[in-house]
Design a protein around this motif. Structure first.
Motif, mmCIF file in Angstrom:
data_model
loop_
_atom_site.group_PDB
_atom_site.id
_atom_site.type_symbol
_atom_site.label_atom_id
_atom_site.label_comp_id
_atom_site.label_asym_id
_atom_site.label_seq_id
_atom_site.Cartn_x
_atom_site.Cartn_y
_atom_site.Cartn_z
ATOM 1 N N ARG A 1 0.833 -1.208 0.000
ATOM 2 C CA ARG A 1 0.000 0.000 0.000
ATOM 3 C C ARG A 1 0.863 1.251 0.000
ATOM 4 O O ARG A 1 0.523 2.244 -0.633
ATOM 5 C CB ARG A 1 -0.958 -0.002 1.180
ATOM 6 N N GLY A 2 1.995 1.199 0.690
ATOM 7 C CA GLY A 2 2.915 2.341 0.677
ATOM 8 C C GLY A 2 3.507 2.559 -0.702
ATOM 9 O O GLY A 2 3.675 3.702 -1.139
ATOM 10 N N ILE A 3 3.814 1.467 -1.399
ATOM 11 C CA ILE A 3 4.330 1.570 -2.764
ATOM 12 C C ILE A 3 3.268 2.214 -3.656
ATOM 13 O O ILE A 3 3.557 3.146 -4.413
ATOM 14 C CB ILE A 3 4.735 0.182 -3.307
ATOM 15 N N ALA A 4 2.034 1.718 -3.552
ATOM 16 C CA ALA A 4 0.945 2.257 -4.379
ATOM 17 C C ALA A 4 0.711 3.740 -4.087
ATOM 18 O O ALA A 4 0.552 4.543 -5.005
ATOM 19 C CB ALA A 4 -0.332 1.461 -4.148
ATOM 20 N N ARG A 5 0.707 4.102 -2.802
ATOM 21 C CA ARG A 5 0.462 5.494 -2.424
ATOM 22 C C ARG A 5 1.524 6.412 -3.034
ATOM 23 O O ARG A 5 1.215 7.451 -3.601
ATOM 24 C CB ARG A 5 0.430 5.632 -0.898
ATOM 25 N N ASN A 6 2.781 6.001 -2.927
ATOM 26 C CA ASN A 6 3.851 6.847 -3.451
ATOM 27 C C ASN A 6 3.882 6.866 -4.972
ATOM 28 O O ASN A 6 4.160 7.909 -5.566
ATOM 29 C CB ASN A 6 5.195 6.440 -2.854
ATOM 30 N N CYS A 7 3.566 5.749 -5.611
ATOM 31 C CA CYS A 7 3.458 5.758 -7.074
ATOM 32 C C CYS A 7 2.351 6.712 -7.516
ATOM 33 O O CYS A 7 2.517 7.468 -8.477
ATOM 34 C CB CYS A 7 3.193 4.345 -7.602
ATOM 35 N N GLY A 8 1.226 6.693 -6.797
ATOM 36 C CA GLY A 8 0.137 7.623 -7.114
ATOM 37 C C GLY A 8 0.555 9.071 -6.927
ATOM 38 O O GLY A 8 0.228 9.930 -7.752
ATOM 39 N N ASN A 9 1.292 9.345 -5.850
ATOM 40 C CA ASN A 9 1.776 10.709 -5.620
ATOM 41 C C ASN A 9 2.715 11.162 -6.743
ATOM 42 O O ASN A 9 2.623 12.289 -7.224
ATOM 43 C CB ASN A 9 2.512 10.793 -4.281
ATOM 44 N N ILE A 10 3.595 10.270 -7.147
ATOM 45 C CA ILE A 10 4.527 10.575 -8.236
ATOM 46 C C ILE A 10 3.738 10.816 -9.528
ATOM 47 O O ILE A 10 4.002 11.769 -10.265
ATOM 48 C CB ILE A 10 5.565 9.445 -8.398
ATOM 49 N N GLY A 11 2.742 9.977 -9.774
ATOM 50 C CA GLY A 11 1.892 10.158 -10.950
ATOM 51 C C GLY A 11 1.189 11.503 -10.952
ATOM 52 O O GLY A 11 1.086 12.161 -11.991
ATOM 53 N N ASN A 12 0.721 11.939 -9.777
ATOM 54 C CA ASN A 12 0.047 13.246 -9.681
ATOM 55 C C ASN A 12 0.979 14.386 -10.067
ATOM 56 O O ASN A 12 0.575 15.321 -10.768
ATOM 57 C CB ASN A 12 -0.470 13.479 -8.257
ATOM 58 N N ILE A 13 2.226 14.312 -9.606
ATOM 59 C CA ILE A 13 3.170 15.380 -9.946
ATOM 60 C C ILE A 13 3.476 15.365 -11.435
ATOM 61 O O ILE A 13 3.483 16.410 -12.084
ATOM 62 C CB ILE A 13 4.463 15.286 -9.106
ATOM 63 N N TYR A 14 3.712 14.175 -11.992
ATOM 64 C CA TYR A 14 3.980 14.108 -13.428
ATOM 65 C C TYR A 14 2.791 14.628 -14.236
ATOM 66 O O TYR A 14 2.971 15.297 -15.255
ATOM 67 C CB TYR A 14 4.352 12.696 -13.860
ATOM 68 N N GLU A 15 1.576 14.341 -13.774
ATOM 69 C CA GLU A 15 0.395 14.868 -14.467
ATOM 70 C C GLU A 15 0.406 16.393 -14.425
ATOM 71 O O GLU A 15 0.176 17.056 -15.440
ATOM 72 C CB GLU A 15 -0.886 14.338 -13.838
ATOM 73 N N ASP A 16 0.677 16.957 -13.260
ATOM 74 C CA ASP A 16 0.734 18.420 -13.134
ATOM 75 C C ASP A 16 1.815 19.027 -14.021
ATOM 76 O O ASP A 16 1.671 20.145 -14.497
ATOM 77 C CB ASP A 16 1.006 18.833 -11.684
ATOM 78 N N MET A 17 2.893 18.278 -14.230
ATOM 79 C CA MET A 17 4.001 18.763 -15.052
ATOM 80 C C MET A 17 3.733 18.563 -16.546
ATOM 81 O O MET A 17 4.514 19.012 -17.382
ATOM 82 C CB MET A 17 5.299 18.050 -14.658
ATOM 83 N N GLY A 18 2.641 17.864 -16.867
ATOM 84 C CA GLY A 18 2.302 17.625 -18.268
ATOM 85 C C GLY A 18 3.003 16.426 -18.877
ATOM 86 O O GLY A 18 2.927 16.209 -20.085
ATOM 87 N N ASP A 19 3.677 15.613 -18.056
ATOM 88 C CA ASP A 19 4.332 14.392 -18.538
ATOM 89 C C ASP A 19 3.346 13.240 -18.347
ATOM 90 O O ASP A 19 3.429 12.471 -17.388
ATOM 91 C CB ASP A 19 5.640 14.141 -17.781
#
Length: 190
Positions: free
Chosen positions: A109-127
């Motif tokens: 669950r910690g892996i999933a949470r952090n992958c989701g957080n990383i995904g959110n930042i990349y989305e905000d960055m347009g990647d």
């Protein structure tokens, strides 16, 4: 309990009392937990700079104690604060630190949470390619471990990314699936 009720002044009062007791008896693990809890109250009050102050203190204490799980959570919290402050670079740095520790600890669950957080930042960055990579990684883990709230959240994020990409067929598929899961578990946010 006060934090859950949104009574932040009372939550801080209790957290600071607990911190004083733990300092008095020399309970370093308790001190680290109190510092992190205080940071969380500050972040929920949108006082991210103050939250960072306490999260860093908790991080340093957990490094000293060798408490890797708590340290990973500190890294994630620090990433959240930087993200809220608009510092995506530092947010990513701390999310990746948290992810590396959660992988070592095999905390799904910690892996999933952090992958989701990383995904959110990349989305905000347009990647969007990187965003989808991390969101799908998180989704597969949440589905595998049966974490329905995480599944709804990740499907929602993936639908949002596909919307930005103007792939409305895929967007609708993931957004409808997110809604279906959320309705089944009574998760109003999603």
């Amino acid at each position: 309990a006060y934090w859950n009720q949104g009574n932040y002044p009372k939550a801080l009062e209790c957290d600071f009392k607990a911190l004083a007791i733990n300092e008095e008896i020399g309970n370093k693990s308790g001190i680290a937990g109190n510092l992190a809890a205080i940071g969380t109250v500050y972040i929920d009050q949108s006082n991210d700079a103050k939250a960072l102050e306490y999260y860093f203190k908790a991080m340093n204490m957990n490094k000293e104690l060798g408490n890797k799980n708590a340290l990973a959570n500190n890294y994630c919290n620090i990433g959240n604060a930087y993200y809220d402050l608009g510092n995506r670079t530092m947010g990513l740095e701390f999310y990746f630190k948290a992810l590396a520790l959660k992988i070592k600890l095999d905390d799904k669950r910690g892996i999933a949470r952090n992958c989701g957080n990383i995904g959110n930042i990349y989305e905000d960055m347009g990647d969007y390619t990187a965003a989808l990579e991390y969101e799908f990684r998180a989704l597969h883990i949440d589905q595998k471990v049966g974490y329905k709230k995480g599944t709804a959240s990740k499907m929602n994020s993936i639908g949002s990314i596909y919307t930005r990409l103007k792939d409305f067929k895929k967007a609708r598929l993931y957004l409808d699936s997110s809604l279906h899961v959320a309705q089944r578990i009574g998760e109003r946010e999603y």
